[in-house]
Write a protein that holds these residues in place. Structure first.
Motif, PDB file in Angstrom:
ATOM      1  N   ALA A  50       0.829  -1.208   0.000  1.00 22.84           N
ATOM      2  CA  ALA A  50       0.000   0.000   0.000  1.00 22.84           C
ATOM      3  C   ALA A  50       0.864   1.259   0.000  1.00 22.84           C
ATOM      4  N   VAL A  51       1.923   1.274   0.819  1.00 21.28           N
ATOM      5  CA  VAL A  51       2.815   2.439   0.852  1.00 21.28           C
ATOM      6  C   VAL A  51       3.550   2.571  -0.477  1.00 21.28           C
ATOM      7  N   ALA A  52       3.962   1.433  -1.068  1.00 25.30           N
ATOM      8  CA  ALA A  52       4.715   1.456  -2.322  1.00 25.30           C
ATOM      9  C   ALA A  52       3.883   1.953  -3.500  1.00 25.30           C
ATOM     10  N   ARG A  53       2.566   1.917  -3.385  1.00 27.61           N
ATOM     11  CA  ARG A  53       1.726   2.456  -4.448  1.00 27.61           C
ATOM     12  C   ARG A  53       1.755   3.981  -4.477  1.00 27.61           C
ATOM     13  N   GLU A  54       2.171   4.598  -3.380  1.00 27.65           N
ATOM     14  CA  GLU A  54       2.161   6.057  -3.286  1.00 27.65           C
ATOM     15  C   GLU A  54       3.548   6.685  -3.154  1.00 27.65           C
ATOM     16  N   HIS A  55       4.534   5.881  -2.762  1.00 27.81           N
ATOM     17  CA  HIS A  55       5.888   6.402  -2.539  1.00 27.81           C
ATOM     18  C   HIS A  55       6.915   5.370  -2.993  1.00 27.81           C
ATOM     19  N   ALA A  56       8.102   5.838  -3.320  1.00 29.41           N
ATOM     20  CA  ALA A  56       9.221   4.920  -3.488  1.00 29.41           C
ATOM     21  C   ALA A  56       9.560   4.333  -2.117  1.00 29.41           C
ATOM     22  N   VAL A  57       9.956   3.069  -2.085  1.00 28.14           N
ATOM     23  CA  VAL A  57      10.270   2.426  -0.808  1.00 28.14           C
ATOM     24  C   VAL A  57      11.641   1.764  -0.883  1.00 28.14           C
ATOM     25  N   VAL A  58      12.349   1.792   0.252  1.00 28.20           N
ATOM     26  CA  VAL A  58      13.673   1.198   0.355  1.00 28.20           C
ATOM     27  C   VAL A  58      13.746   0.434   1.670  1.00 28.20           C
ATOM     28  N   LEU A  59      14.455  -0.673   1.662  1.00 26.53           N
ATOM     29  CA  LEU A  59      14.682  -1.449   2.887  1.00 26.53           C
ATOM     30  C   LEU A  59      16.043  -1.053   3.446  1.00 26.53           C
ATOM     31  N   ILE A  60      16.070  -0.651   4.720  1.00 27.16           N
ATOM     32  CA  ILE A  60      17.328  -0.268   5.373  1.00 27.16           C
ATOM     33  C   ILE A  60      17.453  -1.091   6.644  1.00 27.16           C
ATOM     34  N   THR A  61      18.365  -2.048   6.639  1.00 27.91           N
ATOM     35  CA  THR A  61      18.510  -2.952   7.772  1.00 27.91           C
ATOM     36  C   THR A  61      19.978  -3.081   8.145  1.00 27.91           C
ATOM     37  N   LYS A  62      20.236  -3.383   9.398  1.00 24.66           N
ATOM     38  CA  LYS A  62      21.621  -3.563   9.830  1.00 24.66           C
ATOM     39  C   LYS A  62      21.802  -4.988  10.350  1.00 24.66           C
ATOM     40  N   GLY A  63      23.060  -5.402  10.411  1.00 25.28           N
ATOM     41  CA  GLY A  63      23.348  -6.744  10.897  1.00 25.28           C
ATOM     42  C   GLY A  63      24.373  -7.424  10.017  1.00 25.28           C
ATOM     43  N   ASP A  64      24.526  -8.727  10.229  1.00 30.52           N
ATOM     44  CA  ASP A  64      25.474  -9.520   9.449  1.00 30.52           C
ATOM     45  C   ASP A  64      25.015  -9.601   7.995  1.00 30.52           C
ATOM     46  N   LEU A  65      25.904  -9.291   7.066  1.00 29.04           N
ATOM     47  CA  LEU A  65      25.540  -9.213   5.651  1.00 29.04           C
ATOM     48  C   LEU A  65      24.955 -10.523   5.140  1.00 29.04           C
ATOM     49  N   PHE A  66      25.634 -11.651   5.365  1.00 26.11           N
ATOM     50  CA  PHE A  66      25.164 -12.932   4.840  1.00 26.11           C
ATOM     51  C   PHE A  66      23.787 -13.282   5.399  1.00 26.11           C
ATOM     52  N   HIS A  67      23.619 -13.116   6.715  1.00 21.74           N
ATOM     53  CA  HIS A  67      22.361 -13.488   7.350  1.00 21.74           C
ATOM     54  C   HIS A  67      21.228 -12.584   6.878  1.00 21.74           C
ATOM     55  N   GLN A  68      21.489 -11.267   6.797  1.00 16.69           N
ATOM     56  CA  GLN A  68      20.430 -10.350   6.368  1.00 16.69           C
ATOM     57  C   GLN A  68      20.057 -10.597   4.910  1.00 16.69           C
ATOM     58  N   GLU A  69      21.031 -10.862   4.065  1.00 13.72           N
ATOM     59  CA  GLU A  69      20.727 -11.177   2.664  1.00 13.72           C
ATOM     60  C   GLU A  69      19.859 -12.418   2.572  1.00 13.72           C
ATOM     61  N   ALA A  70      20.170 -13.422   3.377  1.00 18.31           N
ATOM     62  CA  ALA A  70      19.377 -14.661   3.361  1.00 18.31           C
ATOM     63  C   ALA A  70      17.954 -14.394   3.828  1.00 18.31           C
ATOM     64  N   LYS A  71      17.799 -13.595   4.874  1.00 13.16           N
ATOM     65  CA  LYS A  71      16.456 -13.305   5.384  1.00 13.16           C
ATOM     66  C   LYS A  71      15.634 -12.510   4.371  1.00 13.16           C
ATOM     67  N   VAL A  72      16.263 -11.567   3.703  1.00 10.16           N
ATOM     68  CA  VAL A  72      15.543 -10.801   2.677  1.00 10.16           C
ATOM     69  C   VAL A  72      15.056 -11.734   1.573  1.00 10.16           C
ATOM     70  N   ARG A  73      15.924 -12.659   1.120  1.00 10.48           N
ATOM     71  CA  ARG A  73      15.526 -13.610   0.080  1.00 10.48           C
ATOM     72  C   ARG A  73      14.354 -14.468   0.543  1.00 10.48           C
ATOM     73  N   GLN A  74      14.459 -14.988   1.761  1.00  4.19           N
ATOM     74  CA  GLN A  74      13.439 -15.899   2.265  1.00  4.19           C
ATOM     75  C   GLN A  74      12.117 -15.201   2.571  1.00  4.19           C
ATOM     76  N   SER A  75      12.167 -13.909   2.802  1.00  4.36           N
ATOM     77  CA  SER A  75      10.956 -13.180   3.193  1.00  4.36           C
ATOM     78  C   SER A  75       9.930 -13.082   2.076  1.00  4.36           C
ATOM     79  N   GLY A  76      10.380 -13.123   0.832  1.00  4.10           N
ATOM     80  CA  GLY A  76       9.477 -12.948  -0.297  1.00  4.10           C
ATOM     81  C   GLY A  76       9.083 -11.496  -0.526  1.00  4.10           C
ATOM     82  N   LEU A  77       9.774 -10.556   0.143  1.00  5.92           N
ATOM     83  CA  LEU A  77       9.426  -9.137   0.037  1.00  5.92           C
ATOM     84  C   LEU A  77      10.386  -8.342  -0.844  1.00  5.92           C
ATOM     85  N   ALA A  78      11.472  -8.967  -1.280  1.00  2.00           N
ATOM     86  CA  ALA A  78      12.523  -8.216  -1.976  1.00  2.00           C
ATOM     87  C   ALA A  78      11.983  -7.484  -3.198  1.00  2.00           C
TER      88      ALA A  78
END
Length: 254
Positions: free
Chosen positions: A125-153
């Motif tokens: 819903a927010v992305a229909r009205e604005h550009a959206v970006v994901l900004i997360t911190k943590g271990d690169l490998f683990h965060q990349e894996a979670k983003v992939r698995q989330s189905g939200l990328a």
């Protein structure tokens, strides 16, 4: 999803870009850290009186002291737990129990991603009205894996995995988009990382508290003078309306 180009950004009124935190905003995370801490205490509790040794406070102090070396995430937590276990038990902890601590971390790294309720619908819903970006911190490998698995990328025009979320990080990201802070809104569960830095820069924010928050992330001073520039929600389902309201305020102040 709206496109974000320097030209569009320069001329945009109101909020042009909305940033989303990941852990405990889009999917569960702190639950697993809390469970790991409970298991850590059970292990060292075989050697000392937990209350008298102030095990929880000592682990937190070691974790905070190691952030500059290890960063955020499971791997840094595991190294801090090993250091704390050796310290708290006066070096009496066995190799077997140290291995148990390593196993806790491995189990956390393998844990499946569990989206929080209403997340996908809110981001869409927010992305229909604005550009959206994901900004997360943590271990690169683990965060990349979670983003992939989330189905939200696919919902985000850009994904930023950073070592820290502070004023300098947000300033850099906004500069790369050709945006000023007044054109940006951050959404997240952490006052320290998601809300306070953006407000200090002059941006907008929506706080969506999680039922568990690491003590370090609750440490934030927010100037009462900026109260009008942020909202706190009981759940992410109310996010589209909250961002819309802040956008209208931002347009009025343009």
């Amino acid at each position: 999803m709206h496109d974000t180009s320097p030209t569009d950004a320069t001329n945009a009124r109101g909020i042009h870009l909305v940033g989303f935190d990941a852990d405990d905003t889009l999917w569960r995370s702190e639950d697993y850290f809390a469970a790991a801490q409970g298991e850590f205490e059970r292990i060292v509790g075989g050697y000392i009186d937990l209350d008298n040794a102030r095990a929880r406070q000592r682990l937190l102090a070691i974790e905070k002291g190691n952030l500059a070396l290890f960063g955020y995430g499971v791997k840094g937590m595991a190294l801090s737990m090993i250091e704390a276990a050796v310290d708290i038990t006066a070096q009496r902890i066995s190799a077997t129990d140290l291995h148990r601590i390593v196993s806790i971390a491995k189990d956390m790294l393998r844990h499946p991603v569990e989206l929080l309720p209403d997340v996908r619908e809110a981001v869409e819903a927010v992305a229909r009205e604005h550009a959206v970006v994901l900004i997360t911190k943590g271990d690169l490998f683990h965060q990349e894996a979670k983003v992939r698995q989330s189905g939200l990328a696919d919902l985000f025009g850009r994904i930023e995995i950073v070592s820290e979320k502070d004023d300098a990080t947000y300033h850099r990201v906004l500069g790369e988009f050709g945006l000023g802070p007044a054109q940006f809104c951050m959404v997240g569960n952490s006052l320290r990382s998601d809300i306070a830095p953006v407000l200090r820069l002059g941006g907008w924010a929506v706080h969506v508290p999680y039922h568990l928050t690491w003590e370090h992330e609750r440490e934030a001073d927010i100037d009462p003078a900026v109260q009008a520039r942020w909202r706190e929600l009981g759940g992410i389902g109310g996010l589209p309306a909250a961002v819309r309201g802040l956008h209208e305020l931002a347009c009025e102040q343009h």
